[in-house]
Design an enzyme around this catalytic site. Structure first.
Site, PDB file in Angstrom:
ATOM      1  N   TRP A 183      12.219   8.482   4.086  1.00 48.25           N
ATOM      2  CA  TRP A 183      11.020   9.187   3.668  1.00 48.25           C
ATOM      3  C   TRP A 183      11.338  10.662   3.409  1.00 48.25           C
ATOM      4  CZ3 TRP A 183       8.495  13.392   5.815  1.00 48.25           C
ATOM      5  CH2 TRP A 183       7.259  13.716   5.230  1.00 48.25           C
ATOM      6  N   ASP A 349      -8.756  11.587  -3.526  1.00 48.74           N
ATOM      7  CA  ASP A 349      -7.797  10.885  -2.681  1.00 48.74           C
ATOM      8  C   ASP A 349      -8.503  10.262  -1.477  1.00 48.74           C
ATOM      9  OD1 ASP A 349      -5.142  10.638  -0.920  1.00 48.74           O
ATOM     10  OD2 ASP A 349      -4.520  11.108  -2.956  1.00 48.74           O
ATOM     11  N   ASP A 350      -7.803  10.174  -0.384  1.00 55.01           N
ATOM     12  CA  ASP A 350      -8.288   9.542   0.840  1.00 55.01           C
ATOM     13  C   ASP A 350      -9.573  10.215   1.330  1.00 55.01           C
ATOM     14  OD1 ASP A 350      -8.388   7.992   3.102  1.00 55.01           O
ATOM     15  OD2 ASP A 350      -6.381   8.503   3.801  1.00 55.01           O
ATOM     16  N   ARG A 426       0.883   5.105  11.917  1.00 50.05           N
ATOM     17  CA  ARG A 426      -0.206   5.907  11.340  1.00 50.05           C
ATOM     18  C   ARG A 426      -1.567   5.293  11.682  1.00 50.05           C
ATOM     19  NH1 ARG A 426       1.071   8.972   6.342  1.00 50.05           N
ATOM     20  NH2 ARG A 426      -0.940   8.222   5.598  1.00 50.05           N
ATOM     21  N   LYS A 459      -4.776   5.118  -7.609  1.00 46.21           N
ATOM     22  CA  LYS A 459      -3.561   5.448  -6.859  1.00 46.21           C
ATOM     23  C   LYS A 459      -3.468   4.455  -5.709  1.00 46.21           C
ATOM     24  CE  LYS A 459      -1.246   9.184  -4.250  1.00 46.21           C
ATOM     25  NZ  LYS A 459      -0.055   9.355  -5.081  1.00 46.21           N
ATOM     26  N   ASP A 461      -1.711   3.037  -2.605  1.00 44.82           N
ATOM     27  CA  ASP A 461      -0.770   3.492  -1.578  1.00 44.82           C
ATOM     28  C   ASP A 461      -0.415   2.352  -0.627  1.00 44.82           C
ATOM     29  OD1 ASP A 461       0.864   5.304  -0.305  1.00 44.82           O
ATOM     30  OD2 ASP A 461      -0.712   6.795  -0.015  1.00 44.82           O
ATOM     31  N   ASN A 463       1.463   2.617   3.293  1.00 47.28           N
ATOM     32  CA  ASN A 463       2.064   3.629   4.163  1.00 47.28           C
ATOM     33  C   ASN A 463       2.772   3.108   5.400  1.00 47.28           C
ATOM     34  OD1 ASN A 463       1.716   6.348   3.080  1.00 47.28           O
ATOM     35  ND2 ASN A 463      -0.458   5.862   3.093  1.00 47.28           N
ATOM     36  N   CYS A 509       2.371   3.705  -5.249  1.00 49.08           N
ATOM     37  CA  CYS A 509       2.791   4.647  -4.208  1.00 49.08           C
ATOM     38  C   CYS A 509       3.036   3.856  -2.927  1.00 49.08           C
ATOM     39  CB  CYS A 509       1.709   5.703  -3.988  1.00 49.08           C
ATOM     40  SG  CYS A 509       2.104   6.920  -2.710  1.00 49.08           S
ATOM     41  N   ASP A 531       7.025  11.769  -1.275  1.00 47.73           N
ATOM     42  CA  ASP A 531       6.071  12.701  -0.676  1.00 47.73           C
ATOM     43  C   ASP A 531       6.629  14.120  -0.627  1.00 47.73           C
ATOM     44  OD1 ASP A 531       4.073  10.881  -0.266  1.00 47.73           O
ATOM     45  OD2 ASP A 531       4.569  10.475   1.823  1.00 47.73           O
TER      46      ASP A 531
END
Length: 714
Positions: A183, A349-350, A426, A459, A461, A463, A509, A531
Site C-alpha cells: 500500500w 466520496d464516502d 478498517r 468510484k 472501492d 479496502n 479502486c 493512495d
C-alpha cells in the site's frame, strides 16, 4: 517428410506479416505456426499423440521446429512430472495421474481474430481438455486459455490445479522483470536473474499492489528500446500466480493462471470449467515494445467498450475537503468552484449513506442518509448538473461494517468460519459475494441508486483482503471454490450494471492500486493507481505503471498530500497528474486566487493534450529510478503532435552523477525523421531526425520543477 516440413516452416517464417496467415496448419493437420507481426509460435503433435511446442520467438530466425520440442502445450501431473503442471486432478478411484492424447483441432475466427483450438483427452478417464490460442497479430500477442470437462456420466473429478497456459524458452541466461509493492508503494519494478529452481509471483487475498505482468529478457539486455523480450499478464482479478521455473540444462518454463492455494474445483459429470485468459507476447524492441503493445491492446481491445474511445474527463472528488462530513450546501459550494476551474465530473466520496459518520459504521446500508440529505441526492444532483457538471459517487460494495443494519440482519453473509475470529480491517468484514443472495442484494442496491439518481460516475472501492473464506452454507464440493465463485459474481455484477447503465463511467479502486489487472480493466474505464498522491512518489509509481498499462487507465489526483514534507509547488503537482487521468482532491474553497488560476491553466492544458496522451504511443525517455529526473513522451498516431513531460526531482552536484548520465539532452522517439517540428516555448524548427538522434535540451532547472512541452509538426 521431415525435410519437407523443415523447408515449409522455414519459408513461412521468412514471409512478411502481411503475407502470412495468423494460423497456418501443416499438410498433416497436426502441426501449426501461429504468426504475428514479430514472432512465430510453433506446435506439433508427436507420433505418440503428445501436443508439443517447439518455438516461440523472432520469426526471422527460421527455426527447425521438428527436431527439438521444448515442452508440452498442456503440462500435467503424471508420468515423470518433470515440468510445472498446468493441470492436476484426482479421479473418483483416487488416481492422481493424467495422460493426455491429441484428439482433434480446428481454426476458428473469434471477434475477427484467428483462434487455434486443440482438443485432448485422457487415455482412460472421462477428462477432456480443450486449449484455445487466439492470435492478435498487430499487438504481437497470443491469448491462451483452457476448458476442462468431465465427460463421464457418473463420478466427480477433483481439479486441484488448472492454469491458463504455459510456454518454454530454450537454454539461456534470463532475467525477469515484474511489478510488486505494498500500500502506497505500488508497481515497484523488480529485476532478478532466473536461476535454477522455481520463482513464483502470486497473490492470496484478492489484492497484489503489483500485477501479474512479467517480462523476460536474455541476461544483460537491459536496453529500453531494443532487445528480445517475452512478456505477458493474466486477465484475472482474484488469486493468481505466475511460475517461472528454470531447469538444470537451462530451459525456462513460464506458467500462469488462478492460484489454487486453498482452492479445489469439483467437476460433476457433464460439467466444465474455463480458465481466465493468459496473454503472452514477444518483441525485439525492448521494454518500449512491451509497454506500447500492452498499452495499445488494453486501450483498444480490453477497456470497457462504452467509453473505450473517449478521452477521460477532469474529475473533482470532495473527500479531502469534507471526509465524512458531507451535506448538500458544502458539496454545492465545492461544485461551483470546481466548475469555474474547468472540472467536468463532480464526485462525492464516502459519507453519503445511512449511518456513515466515520469508518466504524454504515457500510452495507446503501441508502441515502436522510440526516445529511433530507430530500435525497437527486435535488443536489440537479443543481450540480445545472452548473454543467456530471455527478459521481463513491461506493464500496464488497464490504460491510459490523455496525450496520445489513450485518445485524445477515451476519452469515460475511466470510467466516465457526469457532474462529472474524478478523476486521478498517472496522470492516468482507461480504461473501459467492453467495447468490449477496449478489442479488448488491445488484438491487446499486441498480436502484443509479436508476433513481442521475449518476454518471462510480468510484468502486475495496479496502481489505479476504480472511476466513468459509462458505459452509454451500454444498461440500463447492466450498473450496469460493474465491473463484466470488470473482465470477464480481464480474457478473459489473457486467450487469454496465449493460443496464452504459453511460456511467466506472473507476476501479482497491485500497490504492491493490486490484489493477486486465480482468478489472475489461469491466471498468480506469484505475486508481495508488493512495499515495505525493507528486514525487507518483513519478516513480506512474513510470512503473506504464510498463504494463496505458495512461488513459491511470487516475492521478492533485492533492495536499506531502509524504516527505517537501512542500511541492502546485504547478509541479498538476504536471505529474496530467500524464494520466486528471483528478483534483484539494479543499478548493481554501485556495487563493493565484492557486485557482494555476488550476485553470493546467486543466485547460490537460484538455488540449489529453487526446495525444490518452490515445498516443508513450515513450519512457528518462527513468527516475536511474536519474534525478524523469521524462515521458506521448506521440499521436499521425505523428503530428507530441507531448513531453519533464520532471526535475532533485539537483545534485555534477560529480555526484555518473559522467554517462550528465547530459541534459533528451533524445525523443516516435517522430517522422524528415518532418520539421516546433517546440512550444522554444525558438526555431527542429528536424525529427535531429530530435531523435541528437536530442534537445529542455530548459528546466531546480528541484521539484516541471514543464510540459507540446511539439507540433509544421
Amino acid at each position: 517428410m521431415k525435410k519437407l516440413f523443415i523447408v515449409l516452416f522455414a519459408l513461412m517464417a521468412g514471409m512478411t506479416w502481411a503475407q502470412q496467415s495468423p494460423v497456418t496448419a501443416g499438410s498433416d493437420g497436426k502441426s501449426w505456426t501461429l504468426a504475428t507481426r514479430s514472432f512465430i509460435y510453433q506446435i506439433r503433435v508427436s507420433d505418440q499423440g503428445k501436443v508439443n511446442m517447439f518455438y516461440f520467438g523472432d520469426k526471422s530466425q527460421n527455426p527447425d521446429m521438428l527436431r527439438n520440442p521444448l515442452g508440452e502445450e498442456i503440462t500435467v501431473r503424471g508420468g515423470y512430472s518433470a515440468t510445472t503442471p498446468m493441470l492436476e486432478a484426482v479421479f473418483k478411484d483416487r488416481v492422481r495421474d493424467i495422460e493426455l492424447t491429441y484428439e482433434g483441432s480446428e481454426i476458428l475466427t473469434q471477434d475477427g481474430y484467428a483462434t487455434l483450438v486443440i482438443r485432448q483427452k485422457d487415455n482412460y478417464y472421462p477428462l477432456a481438455v480443450t486449449e484455445y490460442i487466439r492470435v492478435l497479430p498487430e499487438y504481437d500477442l497470443l491469448e491462451k486459455w483452457v476448458e476442462i470437462k468431465n465427460t463421464g456420466k457418473k463420478g466427480n473429478i477433483e481439479i486441484e490445479n488448472a492454469q491458463s497456459g504455459t510456454f518454454f524458452l530454450p537454454k539461456n541466461a534470463y532475467e525477469l522483470t515484474h511489478l510488486s509493492g505494498r500500500w502506497g508503494y505500488e508497481y515497484q519494478m523488480n529485476v532478478t536473474k532466473l536461476t535454477q529452481g522455481l520463482k513464483t509471483i502470486q497473490t492470496k487475498d484478492l489484492r497484489s499492489y503489483g500485477s501479474s505482468f512479467f517480462a523476460i529478457r536474455p541476461e544483460g539486455e537491459q536496453e529500453e528500446t531494443c532487445g528480445e523480450v517475452w512478456f505477458g499478464s493474466l486477465q484475472y482479478s482474484g488469486n493468481w500466480r505466475m511460475d517461472f521455473e528454470k531447469y538444470a540444462p537451462g530451459e525456462v518454463q513460464v506458467t500462469g493462471g488462478i492460484n489454487f492455494w486453498d482452492q479445489l474445483l469439483v467437476l460433476q459429470p457433464g460439467k466444465s470449467f474455463t480458465t481466465p485468459k493468459m496473454m503472452i507476447g514477444y518483441t525485439n524492441r525492448g521494454m518500449e515494445g512491451v509497454s506500447q503493445n500492452l498499452a495499445s491492446f488494453t486501450r483498444e481491445k480490453v477497456l470497457y467498450p462504452s467509453h473505450r474511445d473517449q478521452v477521460r474527463p477532469v474529475l473533482y472528488n470532495s473527500w479531502y475537503a469534507t471526509t465524512f462530513d458531507v451535506n448538500e450546501e458544502h458539496q454545492l459550494a465545492l461544485a461551483k468552484i470546481a466548475k469555474d476551474l474547468g472540472v467536468e465530473v463532480f464526485v462525492i466520496d464516502d459519507g453519503w449513506f445511512k449511518g456513515r459518520i466515520n469508518d466504524k459504521g454504515g457500510l452495507g446500508d446503501w441508502t441515502v442518509d436522510k440526516n445529511k440529505f433530507p430530500n435525497g441526492l437527486q435535488p443536489m444532483i440537479e443543481k450540480i448538473n445545472a452548473l454543467g457538471l456530471d455527478f459521481g459517487i463513491w461506493i464500496e460494495p464488497e464490504m460491510v461494517n459490523p455496525n450496520s443494519d445489513l450485518y445485524r440482519q445477515h451476519p452469515d453473509w460475511v466470510f467466516h468460519y465457526p469457532n474462529r475470529t472474524r478478523h476486521e480491517t478498517r472496522n470492516q468484514l468482507m461480504l461473501n459475494l459467492a453467495r447468490e443472495d449477496v449478489y442479488q442484494y448488491l445488484y438491487s442496491c446499486f441498480s436502484t441508486l443509479l436508476r433513481e439518481n442521475n449518476i454518471k460516475f462510480i468510484k468502486w472501492d475495496m479496502n481489505r483482503g479476504v480472511t476466513e473464506p468459509g462458505f459452509l452454507s454451500a454444498p461440500t464440493d463447492e466450498q473450496r471454490a469460493v474465491r473463484i465463485k466470488y470473482i465470477e459474481n464480481l464480474y457478473r455484477l459489473f457486467e450487469t450494471l454496465r449493460a443496464e447503465f452504459p453511460e456511467v463511467w466506472f473507476e476501479n479502486c482497491a485500497g490504492g492500486g491493490g486490484r489493477v489487472d486486465l480482468g478489472m480493466m475489461a469491466r471498468t474505464d480506469f484505475c486508481w493507481a495508488s493512495d499515495n498522491t505525493d507528486p514525487v512518489e507518483r513519478t516513480f509509481i506512474q513510470y512503473s505503471f506504464l510498463n504494463a498499462f496505458p495512461s488513459n487507465s491511470m487516475i492521478s489526483w492533485v492533492t495536499q498530500e506531502d509524504w516527505h514534507n517537501q512542500r511541492h509547488p502546485l504547478e509541479f503537482k498538476f504536471d505529474v497528474s496530467l500524464c494520466g487521468v486528471l483528478g483534483v482532491g484539494y479543499d478548493i474553497t481554501k485556495w487563493s486566487d493565484k492557486e485557482k488560476e494555476v488550476a485553470r491553466e493546467k486543466i485547460a492544458l490537460y484538455k488540449e493534450i489529453r487526446e495525444t496522451v490518452h490515445k498516443g504511443d508513450h515513450y519512457r525517455l528518462i527513468s527516475p529510478y536511474e536519474h534525478n529526473r524523469s521524462v515521458l513522451q506521448f506521440v499521436n498516431k499521425p505523428k503530428s503532435e507530441s507531448v513531453v513531460f519533464v520532471y526535475n526531482l532533485a539537483e545534485y552536484p555534477d560529480n555526484a552523477i555518473p559522467e554517462t548520465k550528465r547530459s541534459k539532452k533528451v533524445k525523443l522517439r516516435g517522430l517522422e525523421p524528415d518532418a520539421s517540428y516546433r517546440i512550444e516555448g522554444m525558438d526555431g524548427l527542429y528536424a525529427g531526425r535531429l530530435l531523435m538522434n541528437i536530442g534537445v535540451e529542455f530548459p528546466l532547472y531546480g528541484a521539484f520543477k516541471s514543464r510540459i512541452f507540446k511539439i507540433v509538426k509544421q
